[in-house]
Motif scaffolding. Sequence first.
Motif, PDB file in Angstrom:
ATOM      1  N   ILE A   1       0.856  -1.176   0.000  1.00 63.63           N
ATOM      2  CA  ILE A   1       0.000   0.000   0.000  1.00 63.63           C
ATOM      3  C   ILE A   1       0.893   1.227   0.000  1.00 63.63           C
ATOM      4  O   ILE A   1       1.847   1.303   0.779  1.00 63.63           O
ATOM      5  CB  ILE A   1      -0.922   0.037   1.230  1.00 63.63           C
ATOM      6  N   VAL A   2       0.584   2.182  -0.869  1.00 67.01           N
ATOM      7  CA  VAL A   2       1.333   3.436  -0.923  1.00 67.01           C
ATOM      8  C   VAL A   2       0.345   4.585  -0.760  1.00 67.01           C
ATOM      9  O   VAL A   2      -0.631   4.690  -1.506  1.00 67.01           O
ATOM     10  CB  VAL A   2       2.095   3.594  -2.254  1.00 67.01           C
TER      11      VAL A   2
ATOM     12  N   ARG B   1       1.333  11.424 -11.025  1.00 73.35           N
ATOM     13  CA  ARG B   1       0.330  11.246 -12.080  1.00 73.35           C
ATOM     14  C   ARG B   1       0.874  10.391 -13.221  1.00 73.35           C
ATOM     15  O   ARG B   1       0.169   9.532 -13.760  1.00 73.35           O
ATOM     16  CB  ARG B   1      -0.138  12.606 -12.610  1.00 73.35           C
ATOM     17  N   ASN B   2       2.113  10.614 -13.586  1.00 74.98           N
ATOM     18  CA  ASN B   2       2.710   9.822 -14.669  1.00 74.98           C
ATOM     19  C   ASN B   2       2.836   8.354 -14.285  1.00 74.98           C
ATOM     20  O   ASN B   2       2.609   7.460 -15.111  1.00 74.98           O
ATOM     21  CB  ASN B   2       4.082  10.387 -15.049  1.00 74.98           C
ATOM     22  N   ALA B   3       3.184   8.099 -13.020  1.00 73.96           N
ATOM     23  CA  ALA B   3       3.292   6.714 -12.553  1.00 73.96           C
ATOM     24  C   ALA B   3       1.930   6.034 -12.570  1.00 73.96           C
ATOM     25  O   ALA B   3       1.807   4.865 -12.966  1.00 73.96           O
ATOM     26  CB  ALA B   3       3.889   6.682 -11.147  1.00 73.96           C
ATOM     27  N   LEU B   4       0.908   6.760 -12.163  1.00 78.00           N
ATOM     28  CA  LEU B   4      -0.439   6.196 -12.173  1.00 78.00           C
ATOM     29  C   LEU B   4      -0.893   5.911 -13.602  1.00 78.00           C
ATOM     30  O   LEU B   4      -1.389   4.827 -13.909  1.00 78.00           O
ATOM     31  CB  LEU B   4      -1.410   7.152 -11.482  1.00 78.00           C
ATOM     32  N   LYS B   5      -0.701   6.865 -14.485  1.00 80.03           N
ATOM     33  CA  LYS B   5      -1.139   6.690 -15.875  1.00 80.03           C
ATOM     34  C   LYS B   5      -0.330   5.621 -16.613  1.00 80.03           C
ATOM     35  O   LYS B   5      -0.823   5.017 -17.566  1.00 80.03           O
ATOM     36  CB  LYS B   5      -1.034   8.024 -16.624  1.00 80.03           C
ATOM     37  N   ALA B   6       0.904   5.408 -16.152  1.00 79.32           N
ATOM     38  CA  ALA B   6       1.768   4.425 -16.816  1.00 79.32           C
ATOM     39  C   ALA B   6       1.416   2.990 -16.457  1.00 79.32           C
ATOM     40  O   ALA B   6       1.996   2.051 -17.001  1.00 79.32           O
ATOM     41  CB  ALA B   6       3.231   4.698 -16.467  1.00 79.32           C
ATOM     42  N   GLY B   7       0.486   2.793 -15.528  1.00 80.92           N
ATOM     43  CA  GLY B   7       0.069   1.438 -15.173  1.00 80.92           C
ATOM     44  C   GLY B   7       0.893   0.796 -14.085  1.00 80.92           C
ATOM     45  O   GLY B   7       0.861  -0.427 -13.922  1.00 80.92           O
ATOM     46  N   MET B   8       1.617   1.604 -13.277  1.00 84.18           N
ATOM     47  CA  MET B   8       2.405   1.042 -12.184  1.00 84.18           C
ATOM     48  C   MET B   8       1.518   0.511 -11.061  1.00 84.18           C
ATOM     49  O   MET B   8       1.946  -0.339 -10.278  1.00 84.18           O
ATOM     50  CB  MET B   8       3.369   2.091 -11.621  1.00 84.18           C
TER      51      MET B   8
ATOM     52  N   LYS C   1       1.801  -2.781  -8.762  1.00 83.87           N
ATOM     53  CA  LYS C   1       1.832  -4.131  -9.325  1.00 83.87           C
ATOM     54  C   LYS C   1       3.149  -4.837  -9.038  1.00 83.87           C
ATOM     55  O   LYS C   1       3.208  -6.067  -9.054  1.00 83.87           O
ATOM     56  CB  LYS C   1       1.579  -4.058 -10.831  1.00 83.87           C
ATOM     57  N   SER C   2       4.196  -4.074  -8.759  1.00 83.42           N
ATOM     58  CA  SER C   2       5.486  -4.701  -8.442  1.00 83.42           C
ATOM     59  C   SER C   2       5.441  -5.437  -7.114  1.00 83.42           C
ATOM     60  O   SER C   2       6.209  -6.382  -6.888  1.00 83.42           O
ATOM     61  CB  SER C   2       6.582  -3.628  -8.382  1.00 83.42           C
TER      62      SER C   2
ATOM     63  N   LYS D   1      -5.668 -11.989  -6.500  1.00 82.49           N
ATOM     64  CA  LYS D   1      -5.925 -12.551  -5.176  1.00 82.49           C
ATOM     65  C   LYS D   1      -5.243 -11.724  -4.086  1.00 82.49           C
ATOM     66  O   LYS D   1      -5.832 -11.455  -3.039  1.00 82.49           O
ATOM     67  CB  LYS D   1      -5.472 -14.009  -5.127  1.00 82.49           C
ATOM     68  N   GLU D   2      -4.000 -11.328  -4.351  1.00 80.72           N
ATOM     69  CA  GLU D   2      -3.315 -10.467  -3.394  1.00 80.72           C
ATOM     70  C   GLU D   2      -4.019  -9.124  -3.293  1.00 80.72           C
ATOM     71  O   GLU D   2      -4.199  -8.572  -2.206  1.00 80.72           O
ATOM     72  CB  GLU D   2      -1.860 -10.245  -3.819  1.00 80.72           C
ATOM     73  N   LEU D   3      -4.407  -8.578  -4.420  1.00 83.74           N
ATOM     74  CA  LEU D   3      -5.091  -7.291  -4.437  1.00 83.74           C
ATOM     75  C   LEU D   3      -6.373  -7.340  -3.613  1.00 83.74           C
ATOM     76  O   LEU D   3      -6.643  -6.447  -2.798  1.00 83.74           O
ATOM     77  CB  LEU D   3      -5.404  -6.868  -5.869  1.00 83.74           C
ATOM     78  N   LYS D   4      -7.140  -8.409  -3.795  1.00 85.20           N
ATOM     79  CA  LYS D   4      -8.405  -8.513  -3.073  1.00 85.20           C
ATOM     80  C   LYS D   4      -8.182  -8.661  -1.570  1.00 85.20           C
ATOM     81  O   LYS D   4      -8.971  -8.143  -0.762  1.00 85.20           O
ATOM     82  CB  LYS D   4      -9.218  -9.686  -3.610  1.00 85.20           C
ATOM     83  N   ARG D   5      -7.113  -9.343  -1.165  1.00 82.99           N
ATOM     84  CA  ARG D   5      -6.838  -9.469   0.271  1.00 82.99           C
ATOM     85  C   ARG D   5      -6.472  -8.104   0.853  1.00 82.99           C
ATOM     86  O   ARG D   5      -6.894  -7.756   1.972  1.00 82.99           O
ATOM     87  CB  ARG D   5      -5.702 -10.472   0.530  1.00 82.99           C
ATOM     88  N   ILE D   6      -5.727  -7.313   0.108  1.00 83.69           N
ATOM     89  CA  ILE D   6      -5.343  -5.986   0.594  1.00 83.69           C
ATOM     90  C   ILE D   6      -6.547  -5.051   0.579  1.00 83.69           C
ATOM     91  O   ILE D   6      -6.726  -4.228   1.485  1.00 83.69           O
ATOM     92  CB  ILE D   6      -4.168  -5.435  -0.229  1.00 83.69           C
TER      93      ILE D   6
END
Length: 511
Positions: free
Chosen positions: A105-106, A117-124, A349-350, A356-361
């Motif tokens: 979580i960040v 904004r660039n990191a978000l738009k880049a799909g990170m 995503k890194s 499954k990990e996303l849903k647990r978080i």
Amino acid sequence: MSRNYKKLAALMLCSGLVLSACGGGNSNTNSQAQSAKSGTTAEAENVKAKITWLNLLHTASPPTDKVLSKIEEATHAEIEFSWVPDASKEERINTSLASGSLSDIVTLTILDNSSVRNALKAGMFWEVSPYLDEFPNLAAISQDTRNSASIEGKLYGVPFQKAKARNGVIIRKDWLDKLGMAVPKTTAELLEIAKAFTEKDPDSNGKKDTTGFMDRSDLVYGAFKTLGSYFGTPNVWAVDDAGIMTPEFETESYIQTMDYMRASFEGGYINQDFAVTAKNDQQQNFAQGKAGIYVGALFDSKNLLNMSKGIQDNMELVMVNDITSTGNEADRAIWAGTNGIGGLLSFPKSEVKDEKELKRILKFVNDIMNDDVYALMTYGIQDVHYTVDADMAVTIKDTDLWQQEVQPFSSSRPKEVGYKIHDADPLKVEAEKLIEENANYAVLNPAYSLESETNTTQGSELQKIVTDATYKYILGKIDLAGYKSEIEKWEKSGGSMIISEYEAAYKAINP
């Protein structure tokens, strides 16, 4: 070895911000940790999820583990915080994004930062819209809030939900009573009160030493923008059905607000140095009895009253949130600061490898929005840090202990409104009630989530043209023709390009 020391040692050894980003170790152990994080096996359901969180610290030092252990128990998680001092957040977040030293979580609160904004738009980071409705607290996030927190139509995290519209008018009730005046319902009535507070000796000291409004040098969080709402001014931008964007300062209601402030200044009904007054001086002057009207955040009432102790012990305050210029309830409006968005809890995503990990978080984030965890992160542990009565009103037992062990968590709450437990102070209770009511009349900024390259690169410089012109008009240094000339300068210097870019961005997500 203390838990905090072990955390620090692990961070140093891994040369990064996040424990889960560290390499090496036993592969079986890593597999178990991943399993615990994602909750993919029956065995993992009995193991606390291991979650790392790159978070902001708004206090001098991190909290102790006393409250953290209770939060972990309530959320069935083991949380490893990497605290970033708020003062250095921009530099640290930029560095973390560039190096990939991130956490599960960040916390991202500077959404107008180009690197963010660039990191978000880049799909990170994960786009979370498809998953929110699977969790009750996340599903309750309104579509307006989701839209406002999105970038180019995509939501890259769980929004921090702040109170949408916190502002209103705070008035000396004892002065109203002394002069036999009623709580105002219109801007005209408010101006009459300001005049009376200036001219009719409301403090009965036989001197002409008071004013109506006590304001500061801030066209947003001072009086101007809230008064503008009462005249129907849009919140930064207005957009019509055809997608045509109009900046607030090109509207007739903005000019009406300037006229109102100008009349207050010329009549002496506002502190004559408001254009250069700092917030602290504004509040101190009000608390010392130099003025009777404060326009700003309604929850400032508690602080103003506390500051007046020993100086203005007879001070009584009334808060008003339903003023209009017309007297019609249908025209009631109040601007929404940042559309009620305080940032995002985002999931790189890194670190979060799959759904499954996303849903647990996401489940963890959902759980910290429960009433019991909100109470922990806001007030601490019952009977240790606070007591609560039958009406769920809280009294802090030891302020120093609360500041040390609880306060650092308060900025981590994804949601700040709508809970049963509340502050016991009557002014705070009333302020929260009025702020919650304000949400029904909140005016959003339709361009809040939109992209404009010109605004990113030149926006601050161009806004200075508008700000200077507004002050000059209010202070009587230019007339309306002079003001409009300055707005034309804004347009020619890049403002027209900002309008065009916002219109294109708006139409791209609202075809």
